[in-house]
Design an enzyme around this catalytic site. Structure first.
Site, PDB file in Angstrom:
ATOM      1  N   LYS A  84       0.691  -1.235  -0.066  1.00 53.64           N
ATOM      2  CA  LYS A  84      -0.092  -0.014  -0.015  1.00 53.64           C
ATOM      3  C   LYS A  84       0.833   1.249  -0.022  1.00 53.64           C
ATOM      4  O   LYS A  84       0.568   2.599  -0.698  1.00 53.64           O
ATOM      5  CB  LYS A  84      -1.020  -0.005   1.050  1.00 53.64           C
ATOM      6  CG  LYS A  84      -0.343  -0.094   2.498  1.00 53.64           C
ATOM      7  CD  LYS A  84      -1.424   0.062   3.582  1.00 53.64           C
ATOM      8  CE  LYS A  84      -0.494  -0.128   5.095  1.00 53.64           C
ATOM      9  NZ  LYS A  84       0.408   1.092   5.137  1.00 53.64           N
ATOM     10  N   THR A  85       1.971   1.179   0.739  1.00 52.59           N
ATOM     11  CA  THR A  85       2.780   2.380   0.495  1.00 52.59           C
ATOM     12  C   THR A  85       3.560   2.492  -0.704  1.00 52.59           C
ATOM     13  O   THR A  85       3.570   3.739  -1.024  1.00 52.59           O
ATOM     14  CB  THR A  85       3.875   2.513   1.838  1.00 52.59           C
ATOM     15  OG1 THR A  85       3.229   2.273   3.110  1.00 52.59           O
ATOM     16  CG2 THR A  85       4.746   3.417   2.042  1.00 52.59           C
ATOM     17  N   ASP A 138      -3.257   7.364   3.987  1.00 55.51           N
ATOM     18  CA  ASP A 138      -2.881   6.069   4.206  1.00 55.51           C
ATOM     19  C   ASP A 138      -3.538   5.637   5.712  1.00 55.51           C
ATOM     20  O   ASP A 138      -4.000   6.292   6.236  1.00 55.51           O
ATOM     21  CB  ASP A 138      -1.219   6.053   4.282  1.00 55.51           C
ATOM     22  CG  ASP A 138      -0.617   4.546   4.523  1.00 55.51           C
ATOM     23  OD1 ASP A 138      -1.554   3.769   4.197  1.00 55.51           O
ATOM     24  OD2 ASP A 138       0.327   4.383   4.718  1.00 55.51           O
ATOM     25  N   GLU A 139      -3.697   4.458   5.627  1.00 51.53           N
ATOM     26  CA  GLU A 139      -4.250   3.779   7.046  1.00 51.53           C
ATOM     27  C   GLU A 139      -5.481   4.480   7.291  1.00 51.53           C
ATOM     28  O   GLU A 139      -5.778   4.661   8.550  1.00 51.53           O
ATOM     29  CB  GLU A 139      -3.141   3.889   8.258  1.00 51.53           C
ATOM     30  CG  GLU A 139      -1.624   3.338   7.938  1.00 51.53           C
ATOM     31  CD  GLU A 139      -1.562   1.948   8.121  1.00 51.53           C
ATOM     32  OE1 GLU A 139      -2.737   1.228   8.236  1.00 51.53           O
ATOM     33  OE2 GLU A 139      -0.552   1.372   8.311  1.00 51.53           O
ATOM     34  N   GLN A 162      -7.490  -4.457   9.385  1.00 45.12           N
ATOM     35  CA  GLN A 162      -6.379  -4.120  10.478  1.00 45.12           C
ATOM     36  C   GLN A 162      -6.884  -2.841  10.837  1.00 45.12           C
ATOM     37  O   GLN A 162      -5.982  -2.239  11.710  1.00 45.12           O
ATOM     38  CB  GLN A 162      -5.329  -3.881   9.415  1.00 45.12           C
ATOM     39  CG  GLN A 162      -4.606  -5.124   8.795  1.00 45.12           C
ATOM     40  CD  GLN A 162      -3.355  -4.522   7.885  1.00 45.12           C
ATOM     41  OE1 GLN A 162      -2.217  -4.435   8.258  1.00 45.12           O
ATOM     42  NE2 GLN A 162      -3.716  -4.531   6.778  1.00 45.12           N
ATOM     43  N   ARG A 207       2.658 -10.059  10.573  1.00 42.16           N
ATOM     44  CA  ARG A 207       3.729  -9.177  10.760  1.00 42.16           C
ATOM     45  C   ARG A 207       5.170 -10.186  10.349  1.00 42.16           C
ATOM     46  O   ARG A 207       6.209  -9.712  10.086  1.00 42.16           O
ATOM     47  CB  ARG A 207       3.916  -8.589  12.189  1.00 42.16           C
ATOM     48  CG  ARG A 207       3.280  -7.831  12.978  1.00 42.16           C
ATOM     49  CD  ARG A 207       2.902  -6.359  11.709  1.00 42.16           C
ATOM     50  NE  ARG A 207       1.468  -6.632  10.965  1.00 42.16           N
ATOM     51  CZ  ARG A 207       1.363  -5.905   9.985  1.00 42.16           C
ATOM     52  NH1 ARG A 207       2.150  -5.126   9.634  1.00 42.16           N
ATOM     53  NH2 ARG A 207       0.113  -6.149   9.088  1.00 42.16           N
TER      54      ARG A 207
END
Length: 667
Positions: A36-37, A213-214, A243, A583
């Site tokens: 995504k980044t 973002d997020e 998330q 993670r």
């Protein structure tokens, strides 16, 4: 390779679709490890290179200052460091708005806010022990844009009439000194834009495109800011409802579902290729999270290959679990090819036994979520001097700086200063008035403090923030004081780091206001390194990744937490475990510590799991490899009730009675 190829070639099909989508609002649903980044960075680069939207400044909003800094570096590597891009958190954006369009001078952190609240409660004759809970209620109200004037809504949120009154007093005190607490940076920004529509219009005209973002972690207030400054269709949000784990601090899962309603022409792109984890981790996490109902269905696929199973260890006490984990970490450190390693848990207090067990093995560790640099007492004591000069009405910083070192003054002197400050509205003038009322040791103490403040003001004017900080440290003999009261030397090191940092910022031409904003908005999530192993709560693990991850105490009462009872809460707890599992890149060890394992573990397919009895079996699936006389080569997945479940070389999963079949182990 041309610039356009450099920007677009690294992208997969879905990422490319997201980067090249314009003309409609865009919602990008990005699974963990799906890049995504990369999408945000390359979309910014593409806009700057091809200019498919009205070309003004671009605004990128992300979750932490650290993430914003990393994103900025990646953008600059692609397009150069003169790109007209602002990358920041929502709180930093709110601070920018309020400094430009209101009288904001000081941003109070939680400790400052708590000190103000305790003082107000004491004035009312209340016990100060409940101040933290009252502050949490106020914080939740502001996150939901419920202000002191909204009494009916506050009562619906569980406020008592007395708590409403203290909320009113608290906000009046903050406003009186031209301050804002952390939540005000969002709530007051929304209020300002509603009262003065030209403020929102200014930012709509300033930014040609906005990316967030997020997005699943945004609060109602943050989303309201976005709706006011975003010029449809020039807006893109990236997130993953699977998330979303921060409802307790105001994040709203509904934002990600409401986006398509509020921007009805929105296009949705799903990033469903996980580049981080091996197949067993992706499959296990995806299977578990599929039990949640409030989500967009995703078919997460893995790019990375690897043959390790999910390792599972059943313990019957937290002490046993901690010792087992320490042995596993020791083995991984000796092995070397599965580092770095992290251990996650549900609540901060769970780290104690782990720390003790690791220390017994001589293993160093780093605690994520520990006190951040600017939150440390000695650092805050020095910064308080600068805050008083910047905002003489800031009585919290005034009293804090006064007590940085012993000056022979106590509560009576504090109260006298606060009375004069309330009358005069100016901290330094209040000190001058109080000095005339004192004698002896107290008079000398306040005179000394006043002299230091005047010296700081002079150094700021003639030199800069570095010069001013060094003056405070020298004039108060602070290093000598710390050395006498600091056995570890860490507090001295923190002040040395503060002096180095402010000198560097001074050399770079950064001023007092920018430094104070950075000090107020930097948290423990933005820094830290070192140690053989990282220890972290599952909440603080968001955004991190490791070759090996161990998650402990996956039991009923821990996760889901005993206090969580609603269906929505249970789903968030499941998302929390999902975040922790994803993670891991190569190795994932799930561990229980009681006789009642978490219900969430039932969502993981058994054929993906290998039960381990000894630490050496973790990361060594060959320890369960055998030759069966009739079935051939296989690998034990688990032993239970006298039965062996195994994965055979041809991929079959078989179960047979251990007692009646002689097998030859190959290790």
């Amino acid at each position: 390779m041309g610039k356009e190829e450099e920007i677009l070639e690294p992208l997969n099909e879905a990422q490319l679709e997201a980067v090249l989508s314009f003309g409609r609002p865009l919602l990008v649903l990005a699974g963990p490890g799906a890049g995504k980044t990369r999408v945000i960075v390359h979309k910014i680069a593409y806009i700057l290179w091809k200019r498919p939207v009205p070309f003004r400044r671009l605004l990128g909003i992300t979750f932490t200052n650290k993430a914003a800094g990393e994103m900025r570096e990646r953008v600059e590597r692609l397009v150069g460091n003169s790109a007209p891009v602002d990358l920041m958190t929502f709180h930093a954006f709110g601070a920018r708005v309020l400094r430009k369009f209101s009288d904001l001078k000081t941003i109070f952190d939680r400790d400052d806010s708590l000190a103000i609240l305790k003082r107000l409660m004491k004035e009312r004759g209340w016990k100060e022990t409940g101040a933290s809970q009252v502050l949490e209620r106020i914080s939740r109200a502001k996150a939901n844009l419920v202000y002191p004037r909204d009494e009916d809504q506050l009562f619906l949120m569980g406020f008592s009439p007395e708590e409403v009154e203290i909320y009113v007093d608290y906000q009046e005190k903050i406003d009186e000194v031209h301050g804002a607490d952390f939540d005000d940076l969002i709530a007051r920004t929304v209020l300002l834009m509603d009262e003065r529509p030209e403020v929102a219009s200014y930012f709509r005209s300033l930014y040609g495109y906005i990316l967030v973002d997020e997005f699943q972690d945004t609060s109602p207030g943050q989303y309201e800011i976005l709706k006011r400054i975003a010029s449809s269709p020039h807006v893109c949000v990236v997130g993953d409802e699977d998330q979303s784990i921060y409802s307790w601090r105001g994040a709203s899962l509904e934002n990600i579902f409401d986006f398509e309603r509020d921007f009805p022409d929105a296009k949705v792109v799903v990033l469903d290729v996980n580049y981080r984890s091996i197949p067993s981790i992706v499959k296990a996490a995806s299977s578990m999270i599929s039990a949640n109902r409030r989500r967009h269905p995703k078919n997460l696929r893995n790019f990375r290959q690897g043959a390790l199973p999910i390792f599972f260890r059943r313990n019957f006490s937290r002490e046993e679990e901690a010792l087992f984990v320490a042995e596993v970490v020791s083995n991984l450190l000796a092995r070397g090819d599965l580092l770095p390693v992290a251990v996650f848990y549900r609540a901060n207090y769970q780290s104690r036994l782990l720390e003790e067990a690791l220390s017994l093995k001589g293993i160093t560790y780093r605690l994520v979520g520990s006190v951040g640099f600017f939150e440390r007492k000695e650092v805050k004591d020095i910064v308080a001097y600068l805050r008083v000069i910047h905002n003489p009405a800031d009585e919290v910083s005034l009293i804090r700086a006064l007590h940085q070192v012993p000056r022979g003054v106590g509560r009576a002197t504090d109260e006298a200063i606060l009375r004069e400050k309330k009358r005069l509205g100016h901290g330094i003038e209040a000190l001058k008035a109080v000095v005339r009322q004192l004698s002896g040791k107290r008079k000398r103490g306040v005179e000394d403090f006043l002299s230091v403040l005047q010296g700081v003001e002079r150094r700021l004017r003639e030199g800069g923030i570095g010069s001013a900080v060094e003056f405070v440290v020298s004039a108060t003999n602070f290093m000598e004081y710390l050395r006498e009261n600091d056995r570890t030397g860490s507090r001295v090191e923190n002040i040395q780091e503060l002096m180095r940092m402010t000198r560097a910022m001074e050399s770079a031409g950064l001023g007092l206001e920018e430094f104070l904003q950075r000090a107020s908005l930097t948290t423990s999530l933005d820094s830290g390194s070192g140690g053989d192993v990282l220890l972290s709560t599952l909440h603080a693990a968001k955004g991190l990744e490791f070759e090996s991850v161990i998650i402990v105490s996956i039991d009923e009462g821990f996760i889901p937490h005993a206090k969580v009872e609603t269906p929505e809460g249970i789903e968030e707890e499941r998302r929390l475990l999902y975040v922790g599992m994803t993670r891991a890149k190569k190795l994932l060890l799930l561990s229980t510590a009681t006789s009642l394992p978490s219900r969430f573990l039932a969502g993981i397919p058994p054929d993906l799991v290998q039960v381990v009895e000894h630490p050496s079996q973790v990361a060594s699936p060959s320890s369960g490899r055998f030759l069966h006389p009739s079935l051939g080569y296989g690998e034990i997945i688990r032993r239970e009730g006298g039965r062996i479940t195994a994965r055979m070389e041809d991929g079959r999963i078989v179960t047979f009675l251990e007692d009646f079949v002689k097998i030859e182990f190959l290790d």
